[in-house]
Design an enzyme around this catalytic site. Structure first.
Site, PDB file in Angstrom:
ATOM      1  N   HIS A  37      37.589  44.815  36.880  1.00 40.34           N
ATOM      2  CA  HIS A  37      37.524  46.206  37.347  1.00 40.34           C
ATOM      3  C   HIS A  37      37.385  47.158  36.146  1.00 40.34           C
ATOM      4  O   HIS A  37      36.562  48.071  36.141  1.00 40.34           O
ATOM      5  CB  HIS A  37      38.794  46.592  38.101  1.00 40.34           C
ATOM      6  CG  HIS A  37      39.062  45.775  39.336  1.00 40.34           C
ATOM      7  ND1 HIS A  37      40.158  44.957  39.457  1.00 40.34           N
ATOM      8  CD2 HIS A  37      38.385  45.655  40.502  1.00 40.34           C
ATOM      9  CE1 HIS A  37      40.150  44.374  40.643  1.00 40.34           C
ATOM     10  NE2 HIS A  37      39.082  44.773  41.308  1.00 40.34           N
ATOM     11  N   LYS A 151      30.199  39.574  40.473  1.00 42.84           N
ATOM     12  CA  LYS A 151      31.086  38.596  41.119  1.00 42.84           C
ATOM     13  C   LYS A 151      30.827  38.554  42.630  1.00 42.84           C
ATOM     14  O   LYS A 151      30.834  37.493  43.241  1.00 42.84           O
ATOM     15  CB  LYS A 151      32.522  39.001  40.791  1.00 42.84           C
ATOM     16  CG  LYS A 151      33.586  38.448  41.656  1.00 42.84           C
ATOM     17  CD  LYS A 151      33.937  37.040  41.310  1.00 42.84           C
ATOM     18  CE  LYS A 151      35.194  36.615  42.044  1.00 42.84           C
ATOM     19  NZ  LYS A 151      35.678  37.556  43.035  1.00 42.84           N
ATOM     20  N   SER A 187      39.703  37.574  39.500  1.00 41.46           N
ATOM     21  CA  SER A 187      39.756  38.027  40.886  1.00 41.46           C
ATOM     22  C   SER A 187      41.203  38.354  41.221  1.00 41.46           C
ATOM     23  O   SER A 187      42.119  37.670  40.754  1.00 41.46           O
ATOM     24  CB  SER A 187      39.253  36.918  41.821  1.00 41.46           C
ATOM     25  OG  SER A 187      39.667  37.186  43.154  1.00 41.46           O
ATOM     26  N   SER A 188      41.392  39.375  42.031  1.00 43.56           N
ATOM     27  CA  SER A 188      42.763  39.703  42.450  1.00 43.56           C
ATOM     28  C   SER A 188      43.373  38.523  43.183  1.00 43.56           C
ATOM     29  O   SER A 188      44.588  38.323  43.176  1.00 43.56           O
ATOM     30  CB  SER A 188      42.752  40.940  43.345  1.00 43.56           C
ATOM     31  OG  SER A 188      42.101  42.005  42.673  1.00 43.56           O
ATOM     32  N   ARG A 189      42.531  37.724  43.846  1.00 39.65           N
ATOM     33  CA  ARG A 189      43.036  36.583  44.627  1.00 39.65           C
ATOM     34  C   ARG A 189      43.486  35.418  43.738  1.00 39.65           C
ATOM     35  O   ARG A 189      44.126  34.503  44.234  1.00 39.65           O
ATOM     36  CB  ARG A 189      41.988  36.114  45.638  1.00 39.65           C
ATOM     37  CG  ARG A 189      41.782  37.115  46.762  1.00 39.65           C
ATOM     38  CD  ARG A 189      40.929  36.563  47.892  1.00 39.65           C
ATOM     39  NE  ARG A 189      40.985  37.424  49.062  1.00 39.65           N
ATOM     40  CZ  ARG A 189      40.055  38.338  49.379  1.00 39.65           C
ATOM     41  NH1 ARG A 189      38.990  38.502  48.624  1.00 39.65           N
ATOM     42  NH2 ARG A 189      40.194  39.085  50.462  1.00 39.65           N
TER      43      ARG A 189
HETATM   44  P1  AMP Z   1      37.648  44.123  44.593  1.00 38.29           P
HETATM   45  O1  AMP Z   1      38.823  44.930  44.122  1.00 38.29           O
HETATM   46  O2  AMP Z   1      37.872  42.654  44.516  1.00 38.29           O
HETATM   47  O3  AMP Z   1      37.099  44.589  45.911  1.00 38.29           O
HETATM   48  O4  AMP Z   1      36.497  44.398  43.551  1.00 38.29           O
HETATM   49  C1  AMP Z   1      36.092  45.703  43.251  1.00 38.29           C
HETATM   50  C2  AMP Z   1      34.860  45.652  42.409  1.00 38.29           C
HETATM   51  O5  AMP Z   1      35.128  44.935  41.207  1.00 38.29           O
HETATM   52  C3  AMP Z   1      33.701  44.928  43.101  1.00 38.29           C
HETATM   53  O6  AMP Z   1      32.495  45.620  42.820  1.00 38.29           O
HETATM   54  C4  AMP Z   1      33.739  43.582  42.436  1.00 38.29           C
HETATM   55  O7  AMP Z   1      32.477  42.940  42.437  1.00 38.29           O
HETATM   56  C5  AMP Z   1      34.173  43.929  41.039  1.00 38.29           C
HETATM   57  N1  AMP Z   1      34.751  42.746  40.393  1.00 38.29           N
HETATM   58  C6  AMP Z   1      35.707  41.940  40.901  1.00 38.29           C
HETATM   59  N2  AMP Z   1      35.951  40.903  40.075  1.00 38.29           N
HETATM   60  C7  AMP Z   1      35.116  41.049  39.026  1.00 38.29           C
HETATM   61  C8  AMP Z   1      34.881  40.298  37.831  1.00 38.29           C
HETATM   62  N3  AMP Z   1      35.543  39.177  37.555  1.00 38.29           N
HETATM   63  N4  AMP Z   1      33.930  40.742  36.984  1.00 38.29           N
HETATM   64  C9  AMP Z   1      33.233  41.878  37.264  1.00 38.29           C
HETATM   65  N5  AMP Z   1      33.424  42.635  38.343  1.00 38.29           N
HETATM   66  C10 AMP Z   1      34.345  42.234  39.228  1.00 38.29           C
END
Ligand code: AMP
Length: 283
Positions: A37, A151, A187-189
């Site tokens: 992020h 991602k 990843s948050s997961r």
């Molecule tokens: P999320 O909080 O998982 O919905 O992700 C929010 C944004 O961050 C989305 O555009 C994701 O694609 C991006 N994102 C999540 N993980 C990564 C990562 N490892 N590298 C780059 N961008 C990421």
């Protein structure tokens, strides 16, 4: 850094930033922030003097299906706000579900074909949820540019299509995948993974690299590459492969013979945690 829960709070602050001629950037997230992020905030500032960065944190109920991890999704606003502040985010938008969706709400955004297949096959309604919330966020912030991570490659394809179809006056930018030293995509997961599972999960990237190597060595049969990818993950990551596919890089269309740039995409259950990853291969 200003933190607001309200649409009006965003509009007021963005209006002021615009008056001082700053380029408005939106970075939508679901929080539980990590370097993936934050890398987008850094990317947005690169070579730019005067950017105004709006980051949103919203665990969007509309994009979670029944039986998915909406309730369990990690939430820690205190920690997230501190991380965003250190990255010089200007405005943190943390709306409630009520602020984003009025009880009378009846409008959704559907991107028909690109939302089918891959993650769309096992998560019906997911991309409509994503497109709807991102359309709202783009309307609330009205940024010059919005950043998304590679991602979630299918998500980016869906959102790019939406922006073009709806003639939204915004430039969508794709940020590279940030990985742990092991290769595991952040990843948050990943917070759900045990130590053992994390080691297994790192093999997903190894599988993508090995499959890309096959293509570089001359393999042109997409089906054979997909099979190789699936078997590598089953053997080395001990994961249950939901899909392992080779698609055209530009439009995510299925591929038979690899003659143009492709993207290898996978979704894998490691234990009970569903992980996705992908790799672009230029030929
Ligand atoms: P999320 O909080 O998982 O919905 O992700 C929010 C944004 O961050 C989305 O555009 C994701 O694609 C991006 N994102 C999540 N993980 C990564 C990562 N490892 N590298 C780059 N961008 C990421």
């Amino acid at each position: 850094m200003i933190i607001t829960e309200y649409v009006e709070g965003v509009r007021d602050n963005v209006r002021k930033a615009r008056l001082s001629d700053r380029k408005i950037i939106l970075i939508p997230t679901m929080g539980a922030l990590h370097d993936g992020h934050l890398s987008m905030a850094r990317l947005a500032k690169e070579g730019e003097e005067d950017v105004y960065i709006v980051m949103s944190i919203f665990v969007n109920p509309l994009q979670f299906g029944a039986g998915e991890d909406f309730a369990a999704y990690p939430r820690d606003l205190h920690r997230d706000a501190e991380m965003a502040r250190r990255e010089d985010v200007d405005l943190l938008f943390v709306p409630s579900a009520e602020e984003m969706y009025s009880p009378d709400s009846q409008t959704t955004v559907q991107v028909a074909r690109l939302s089918q297949g891959l993650c769309g096959a096992s998560r019906p309604g997911h991309f409509a949820g994503v497109a709807t919330v991102v359309a709202k966020l783009l309307n609330i912030v009205q940024p010059d540019e919005a950043f998304f991570g590679q991602k979630d490659y299918q998500q980016f394809a869906v959102l790019r299509r939406m922006a073009e179809d709806l003639k939204l006056p915004v430039k969508l930018r794709l940020a590279p995948i940030v990985r742990e030293p092991s290769g595991l995509a952040l990843s948050s997961r990943n917070a759900y993974l045990s130590w053992e599972e994390k080691k297994d999960a790192a093999q997903i990237y190894a599988a993508l690299l090995a499959a890309a190597e096959r293509i570089r060595e001359g393999e042109r049969d997409a089906q054979a590459v997909a099979e190789f990818l699936r078997r590598f993950i089953e053997t080395h990551a001990h994961g249950r492969v939901e899909y392992a596919e080779v698609r055209q890089k530009n439009d995510l269309q299925p591929v038979e013979a690899i003659t143009k740039p492709v993207v290898l995409l996978v979704a894998v259950f490691v234990g009970r945690t569903r992980l996705i990853d992908n790799l672009i291969v230029e030929v």
